[in-house]
Design an enzyme around this catalytic site. Structure first.
Site, PDB file in Angstrom:
ATOM      1  N   SER A   1       0.699  -1.345   0.061  1.00 21.82           N
ATOM      2  CA  SER A   1       0.217  -0.065  -0.113  1.00 21.82           C
ATOM      3  C   SER A   1       0.816   1.287  -0.095  1.00 21.82           C
ATOM      4  CB  SER A   1      -0.896   0.189   1.309  1.00 21.82           C
ATOM      5  OG  SER A   1      -1.802  -1.200   1.405  1.00 21.82           O
TER       6      SER A   1
ATOM      7  N   HIS B   1      -0.896  -2.295  -7.243  1.00 21.23           N
ATOM      8  CA  HIS B   1      -1.838  -1.828  -5.877  1.00 21.23           C
ATOM      9  C   HIS B   1      -3.192  -2.052  -6.130  1.00 21.23           C
ATOM     10  CE1 HIS B   1      -2.936   1.117  -2.861  1.00 21.23           C
ATOM     11  NE2 HIS B   1      -2.710  -0.029  -2.314  1.00 21.23           N
TER      12      HIS B   1
ATOM     13  N   GLU C   1      -3.292   0.442  -9.452  1.00 23.44           N
ATOM     14  CA  GLU C   1      -2.142   1.375  -9.781  1.00 23.44           C
ATOM     15  C   GLU C   1      -0.884   0.396 -10.012  1.00 23.44           C
ATOM     16  OE1 GLU C   1      -2.614   5.225  -6.872  1.00 23.44           O
ATOM     17  OE2 GLU C   1      -2.336   3.309  -5.840  1.00 23.44           O
TER      18      GLU C   1
ATOM     19  N   ASN D   1      -3.707   6.418  -2.334  1.00 26.28           N
ATOM     20  CA  ASN D   1      -3.782   6.487  -0.586  1.00 26.28           C
ATOM     21  C   ASN D   1      -3.059   7.638  -0.174  1.00 26.28           C
ATOM     22  OD1 ASN D   1      -4.861   4.078  -0.099  1.00 26.28           O
ATOM     23  ND2 ASN D   1      -2.739   3.035   0.280  1.00 26.28           N
TER      24      ASN D   1
END
Ligand SMILES: NC(=O)c1ccc[n+]([C@@H]2O[C@H](COP(=O)([O-])OP(=O)(O)OC[C@H]3O[C@@H](n4cnc5c(N)ncnc54)[C@H](O)[C@@H]3O)[C@@H](O)[C@H]2O)c1
Length: 285
Positions: A119, A142, A154, A192
């Protein structure tokens, strides 16, 4: 190269579902964890997820048979020697991940792509665990939770990731029904970073007593059009993981990502979220 044989390491919340989406796309998937019980548990969960999808006409019985027959379980990483791509989804800990990559380095074929589902940890830093010759085939993929529903991936290029490896992995994700976006290897990647900025502000509002978590969730859903509120989402991804990622972001960007005291408090109180039945909300276990 086309990806036909895939390995997934870590059969937790993310790894099991990553295995599922590729298995549903007809790929042959080997799913690995440290103990057979973890793997059996993961397969049972996938079966329940598939049954729920079938009852909502999202999948058919045949989809379930195909998906489960394409997943094989193993506790032995040596079985990954023929994989075209391996996706790592173990704990969010650079040391734990590093040990896995070092092991893979001596097992995988030279052109096998290694992708981390981290992450927040830098892909370039993680890639230092494999030989220099392999670093061109080391990338980040991701995924988002729940993987079978969230379309985004991602695709992260580390300093040495080759465009060939990125293209092959991007195509494999598209084959599995995902929509990839390309993001450079910056800590927290793109989504994120935006998400944790929103979460920190939502947590500040609760600390100030300005709003309850419930009202903030309603506000984001009805005012901003978010499908899930921030506190519901924090409980889904796990507050323990959120705090770990928050600390990694703080380390990279300083005060603007300083994890809020109230998040530290709920984690210390064992309120990790849905997985344990208690987070910002209470859940039936
Ligand atoms: N939870 C999320 O919403 C989310 C979203 C995107 C990415 N991620 C990332 O995905 C990764 C996994 O997260 P998760 O939520 O699935 O965690 P999880 O705790 O549910 O699962 C991790 C699994 O890895 C296994 N594991 C640990 N060490 C291992 C090893 N050496 N070899 C094989 N298996 C090992 C554990 O037994 C466990 O089953 C983390 O890097 C996390 O940051 C999580």
């Amino acid at each position: 190269m086309q990806i036909e044989n895939l390995g997934v390491i870590g059969a937790g919340m993310m790894g099991a579902e990553i295995a599922l989406i590729f298995a549903m796309a007809g790929k042959s998937v080997l799913l690995n964890d440290t103990a057979q019980e973890r793997l059996d548990e993961a397969l049972n969960k996938l079966s329940t997820t598939l049954d729920a999808g079938i009852s909502r006409n999202f999948w058919t019985e045949e989809d379930k048979v195909v998906a489960l027959s394409n997943i094989a379980l193993t506790t032995n990483l040596d079985d990954f020697s023929e994989c075209h791509m391996v996706i790592e989804a173990v704990f969010e800990d650079a040391e734990v991940k590093g040990k896995v990559f070092k092991q893979l380095d001596s097992i995988l074929k030279p052109n096998c792509i290694i992708a981390s589902n981290t992450s927040s940890i830098s892909i370039t830093v993680l890639s230092a665990n494999v030989s220099e010759a392999r670093q061109k085939n080391f990338i980040g993929l991701h995924f988002f939770s729940p993987v079978h529903r969230m379309k985004l991936v991602e695709v992260i290029n580390g300093m040495d990731s080759s465009s060939a490896a990125l293209e092959v992995a991007t195509q494999a994700c598209k084959d599995a029904g995902k929509v990839p976006i390309q993001v450079k290897d910056v800590v927290g990647f793109a989504v994120n970073r935006m998400l944790f900025a929103l979460w920190n502000e939502a947590l500040r509002l609760v600390e100030e007593g300005a709003c309850t978590p419930e009202d903030i969730d309603v506000g984001c859903k009805l005012g901003l059009g978010h499908p899930v509120g921030p506190f519901e989402l924090m409980d889904l991804t796990s507050n323990t993981l959120n705090l770990q990622v928050g600390k990694i972001l703080e380390d990279a960007y300083g005060d603007r990502f300083h994890p809020r005291p109230i998040l530290k408090q709920v984690v210390a109180a064992g309120r990790s979220g849905r997985k344990v039945g208690r987070g910002w909300y209470k859940y039936d276990k």
